[in-house]
Design a protein around this motif. Structure first.
Motif, PDB file in Angstrom:
ATOM      1  N   HIS A  84      54.826  10.559  48.102  1.00 14.38           N
ATOM      2  CA  HIS A  84      55.097   9.332  47.355  1.00 14.38           C
ATOM      3  C   HIS A  84      56.448   8.774  47.808  1.00 14.38           C
ATOM      4  CE1 HIS A  84      51.678   9.642  44.648  1.00 14.38           C
ATOM      5  NE2 HIS A  84      51.956  10.912  44.466  1.00 14.38           N
ATOM      6  N   ASN A  85      56.398   7.924  48.797  1.00 13.01           N
ATOM      7  CA  ASN A  85      57.610   7.417  49.431  1.00 13.01           C
ATOM      8  C   ASN A  85      57.913   5.967  49.082  1.00 13.01           C
ATOM      9  OD1 ASN A  85      59.743   7.295  51.680  1.00 13.01           O
ATOM     10  ND2 ASN A  85      58.281   5.747  52.340  1.00 13.01           N
ATOM     11  N   ALA A  86      56.915   5.178  48.744  1.00 17.12           N
ATOM     12  CA  ALA A  86      57.127   3.750  48.508  1.00 17.12           C
ATOM     13  C   ALA A  86      58.172   3.522  47.423  1.00 17.12           C
ATOM     14  CB  ALA A  86      55.811   3.081  48.113  1.00 17.12           C
ATOM     15  N   GLY A  87      59.102   2.610  47.684  1.00 17.20           N
ATOM     16  CA  GLY A  87      60.125   2.339  46.691  1.00 17.20           C
ATOM     17  C   GLY A  87      60.933   1.101  47.030  1.00 17.20           C
ATOM     18  N   ILE A  88      61.534   0.519  46.007  1.00 19.11           N
ATOM     19  CA  ILE A  88      62.424  -0.632  46.158  1.00 19.11           C
ATOM     20  C   ILE A  88      63.668  -0.395  45.317  1.00 19.11           C
ATOM     21  CG2 ILE A  88      60.593  -2.288  46.688  1.00 19.11           C
ATOM     22  CD1 ILE A  88      60.642  -3.126  43.763  1.00 19.11           C
ATOM     23  N   THR A  89      64.726  -1.163  45.593  1.00 20.34           N
ATOM     24  CA  THR A  89      65.972  -1.006  44.838  1.00 20.34           C
ATOM     25  C   THR A  89      66.235  -2.185  43.901  1.00 20.34           C
ATOM     26  OG1 THR A  89      67.216  -1.959  46.685  1.00 20.34           O
ATOM     27  CG2 THR A  89      67.056   0.448  46.579  1.00 20.34           C
ATOM     28  N   LEU A  90      66.219  -3.413  44.433  1.00 16.95           N
ATOM     29  CA  LEU A  90      66.533  -4.617  43.654  1.00 16.95           C
ATOM     30  C   LEU A  90      67.823  -4.419  42.862  1.00 16.95           C
ATOM     31  CD1 LEU A  90      63.034  -5.762  42.305  1.00 16.95           C
ATOM     32  CD2 LEU A  90      64.180  -6.355  44.442  1.00 16.95           C
ATOM     33  N   ASP A  91      68.897  -4.106  43.575  1.00 14.90           N
ATOM     34  CA  ASP A  91      70.183  -3.807  42.956  1.00 14.90           C
ATOM     35  C   ASP A  91      70.702  -4.962  42.105  1.00 14.90           C
ATOM     36  OD1 ASP A  91      69.965  -1.485  44.340  1.00 14.90           O
ATOM     37  OD2 ASP A  91      71.644  -1.834  45.704  1.00 14.90           O
ATOM     38  N   GLY A  92      71.388  -4.592  41.063  1.00 17.68           N
ATOM     39  CA  GLY A  92      72.012  -5.587  40.198  1.00 17.68           C
ATOM     40  C   GLY A  92      72.584  -4.919  38.963  1.00 17.68           C
ATOM     41  N   LEU A  93      73.736  -5.404  38.488  1.00 16.90           N
ATOM     42  CA  LEU A  93      74.319  -4.857  37.270  1.00 16.90           C
ATOM     43  C   LEU A  93      73.319  -5.015  36.118  1.00 16.90           C
ATOM     44  CD1 LEU A  93      77.952  -6.274  37.512  1.00 16.90           C
ATOM     45  CD2 LEU A  93      77.167  -3.978  38.118  1.00 16.90           C
ATOM     46  N   GLN A  94      73.260  -4.027  35.242  1.00 14.58           N
ATOM     47  CA  GLN A  94      72.253  -4.060  34.200  1.00 14.58           C
ATOM     48  C   GLN A  94      72.397  -5.281  33.285  1.00 14.58           C
ATOM     49  OE1 GLN A  94      71.659  -0.897  30.956  1.00 14.58           O
ATOM     50  NE2 GLN A  94      69.904  -0.649  32.317  1.00 14.58           N
ATOM     51  N   ILE A  95      73.612  -5.733  33.041  1.00 18.06           N
ATOM     52  CA  ILE A  95      73.795  -6.899  32.169  1.00 18.06           C
ATOM     53  C   ILE A  95      73.243  -8.168  32.805  1.00 18.06           C
ATOM     54  CG2 ILE A  95      75.791  -5.939  30.971  1.00 18.06           C
ATOM     55  CD1 ILE A  95      77.574  -7.673  32.760  1.00 18.06           C
ATOM     56  N   LYS A  96      72.985  -8.115  34.117  1.00 20.90           N
ATOM     57  CA  LYS A  96      72.419  -9.266  34.813  1.00 20.90           C
ATOM     58  C   LYS A  96      70.984  -9.017  35.272  1.00 20.90           C
ATOM     59  CE  LYS A  96      76.905 -10.913  36.512  1.00 20.90           C
ATOM     60  NZ  LYS A  96      77.690 -11.297  37.701  1.00 20.90           N
ATOM     61  N   GLN A  97      70.474  -7.828  34.961  1.00 21.53           N
ATOM     62  CA  GLN A  97      69.126  -7.463  35.378  1.00 21.53           C
ATOM     63  C   GLN A  97      68.092  -8.187  34.520  1.00 21.53           C
ATOM     64  OE1 GLN A  97      67.335  -6.208  37.919  1.00 21.53           O
ATOM     65  NE2 GLN A  97      67.747  -4.020  37.689  1.00 21.53           N
ATOM     66  N   THR A  98      67.096  -8.746  35.136  1.00 22.40           N
ATOM     67  CA  THR A  98      66.028  -9.391  34.380  1.00 22.40           C
ATOM     68  C   THR A  98      64.925  -8.383  34.084  1.00 22.40           C
ATOM     69  OG1 THR A  98      64.749 -10.053  36.340  1.00 22.40           O
ATOM     70  CG2 THR A  98      66.486 -11.568  35.570  1.00 22.40           C
ATOM     71  N   GLY A  99      64.163  -8.650  33.029  1.00 25.04           N
ATOM     72  CA  GLY A  99      63.069  -7.754  32.688  1.00 25.04           C
ATOM     73  C   GLY A  99      62.041  -7.665  33.801  1.00 25.04           C
ATOM     74  N   GLU A 100      61.823  -8.768  34.480  1.00 23.88           N
ATOM     75  CA  GLU A 100      60.842  -8.787  35.565  1.00 23.88           C
ATOM     76  C   GLU A 100      61.267  -7.868  36.709  1.00 23.88           C
ATOM     77  OE1 GLU A 100      58.792 -11.938  38.734  1.00 23.88           O
ATOM     78  OE2 GLU A 100      60.156 -12.669  37.180  1.00 23.88           O
ATOM     79  N   ARG A 101      62.549  -7.957  37.100  1.00 22.57           N
ATOM     80  CA  ARG A 101      63.029  -7.116  38.204  1.00 22.57           C
ATOM     81  C   ARG A 101      63.060  -5.645  37.797  1.00 22.57           C
ATOM     82  NH1 ARG A 101      65.783  -9.644  42.439  1.00 22.57           N
ATOM     83  NH2 ARG A 101      67.365  -8.017  42.582  1.00 22.57           N
ATOM     84  N   TRP A 102      63.424  -5.374  36.540  1.00 26.50           N
ATOM     85  CA  TRP A 102      63.415  -3.997  36.049  1.00 26.50           C
ATOM     86  C   TRP A 102      62.008  -3.404  36.143  1.00 26.50           C
ATOM     87  CZ3 TRP A 102      66.943  -0.394  34.147  1.00 26.50           C
ATOM     88  CH2 TRP A 102      66.384   0.707  33.489  1.00 26.50           C
ATOM     89  N   ARG A 103      61.033  -4.135  35.628  1.00 24.20           N
ATOM     90  CA  ARG A 103      59.651  -3.649  35.649  1.00 24.20           C
ATOM     91  C   ARG A 103      59.127  -3.501  37.059  1.00 24.20           C
ATOM     92  NH1 ARG A 103      59.576  -6.852  30.947  1.00 24.20           N
ATOM     93  NH2 ARG A 103      59.106  -8.728  32.144  1.00 24.20           N
ATOM     94  N   GLN A 104      59.566  -4.371  37.954  1.00 22.95           N
ATOM     95  CA  GLN A 104      59.109  -4.288  39.339  1.00 22.95           C
ATOM     96  C   GLN A 104      59.571  -2.986  39.989  1.00 22.95           C
ATOM     97  OE1 GLN A 104      60.036  -7.782  41.632  1.00 22.95           O
ATOM     98  NE2 GLN A 104      59.108  -6.988  43.499  1.00 22.95           N
ATOM     99  N   VAL A 105      60.809  -2.586  39.726  1.00 21.55           N
ATOM    100  CA  VAL A 105      61.327  -1.327  40.262  1.00 21.55           C
ATOM    101  C   VAL A 105      60.578  -0.143  39.672  1.00 21.55           C
ATOM    102  CG1 VAL A 105      63.341   0.198  40.379  1.00 21.55           C
ATOM    103  CG2 VAL A 105      63.621  -2.246  40.760  1.00 21.55           C
ATOM    104  N   ILE A 106      60.414  -0.130  38.362  1.00 23.04           N
ATOM    105  CA  ILE A 106      59.737   0.994  37.706  1.00 23.04           C
ATOM    106  C   ILE A 106      58.272   1.068  38.134  1.00 23.04           C
ATOM    107  CG2 ILE A 106      59.088   2.006  35.499  1.00 23.04           C
ATOM    108  CD1 ILE A 106      62.094   2.104  36.139  1.00 23.04           C
ATOM    109  N   ASP A 107      57.610  -0.071  38.235  1.00 20.28           N
ATOM    110  CA  ASP A 107      56.204  -0.076  38.653  1.00 20.28           C
ATOM    111  C   ASP A 107      56.036   0.464  40.066  1.00 20.28           C
ATOM    112  OD1 ASP A 107      55.181  -1.055  36.291  1.00 20.28           O
ATOM    113  OD2 ASP A 107      55.157  -3.147  36.947  1.00 20.28           O
TER     114      ASP A 107
END
Length: 242
Positions: A84-107
């Motif tokens: 299981h190697n597939a992964g992304i980072t989408l770096d960003g401070l949590q106070i500026k993190q959007t719900g969409e980007r958060w879910r995209q990383v976790i998904d």
């Protein structure tokens, strides 16, 4: 070793590409790519009698995995190993993190593992042997500014791996996590020279890791020499977390 097949998620570039190149020396390999089938797959040299196949599938899309996994099982049977190697980072401070980007990383980093395992594990259990490698990261055990989503997903992979190892051990399946540190990539090549020099100084071995080194460690984790190893986390970071 029996020339069975292994699945590498996210095998188009970087560490994934190195995994495909290394593992295809011993196994038939299926790797996933989210976009169209990459022409680079044709350039991978394989040993006589072995093959490499690209499966176009976005692992974060549950329905896509629900289609791809049964097709692979129908054509090739149970895989010997899943990386299981597939992964992304989408770096960003949590106070500026959007719900969409958060879910995209976790998904992408975490939920996709569940989607694939739900289909492949029963066949591997019936087979009575196999190995799973979760490509975590030192960020899962060492904080990194701007990577709360990424770090959360990678730490979760470690917890998932330990529990899963206990669930499937009696079926002859081993589950381990590999935690690379800072690895040479397109991203690190874009770092200014002075910043890269400072980064190297943080690493006791004074160099970045190579994707090929991650691939060789993965080959060890699914190979004969680690058959008594399960539920463990192998750190490959040049001493960064020592």
């Amino acid at each position: 070793m029996t020339k069975q097949w292994v699945l590498v998620t996210g095998g188009r570039r970087g560490i994934g590409r190195a995994l495909v190149e290394e593992l295809s020396k011993q196994w038939n390999v299926v790797f996933t790519s989210r976009g169209q089938q990459p022409q680079s797959a044709e350039a991978i040299e394989v040993q006589p009698g072995l093959w490499v196949e690209c499966c176009v599938c976005d692992g974060s899309d549950e329905q896509a995995v629900d289609l791809a996994a049964p097709d692979l099982l129908a054509r090739y049977g149970a895989p010997y190993a899943v990386i299981h190697n597939a992964g992304i980072t989408l770096d960003g401070l949590q106070i500026k993190q959007t719900g969409e980007r958060w879910r995209q990383v976790i998904d992408t980093n975490l939920n996709a593992i569940f989607y694939w395992n739900r289909h492949l594990l029963p066949a591997m259990m019936a087979q009575g042997e196999g190995a799973i490698v979760l490509m975590s990261s030192v960020t899962g055990i060492k904080g990194n500014i701007g990577q709360t989503a990424y770090g959360a997903s990678k730490a979760a992979m470690i917890g998932m791996g330990k529990s899963l190892a206990l669930e499937v051990a009696r079926f002859g399946i081993r589950v381990n996590c590999l935690l690379p540190g800072i690895i040479e990539s397109e991203m690190t090549q874009a770092i200014p020279a002075e910043a890269l020099k400072a980064l190297r100084k943080q690493i006791p071995l004074r160099r970045l890791g190579k994707a090929s080194e991650v691939a060789k460690a993965t080959a060890f984790l699914i190979g004969e020499d680690s058959r008594y190893m399960t539920g463990q986390t192998l750190i490959l970071d040049g001493g960064l977390t020592a």
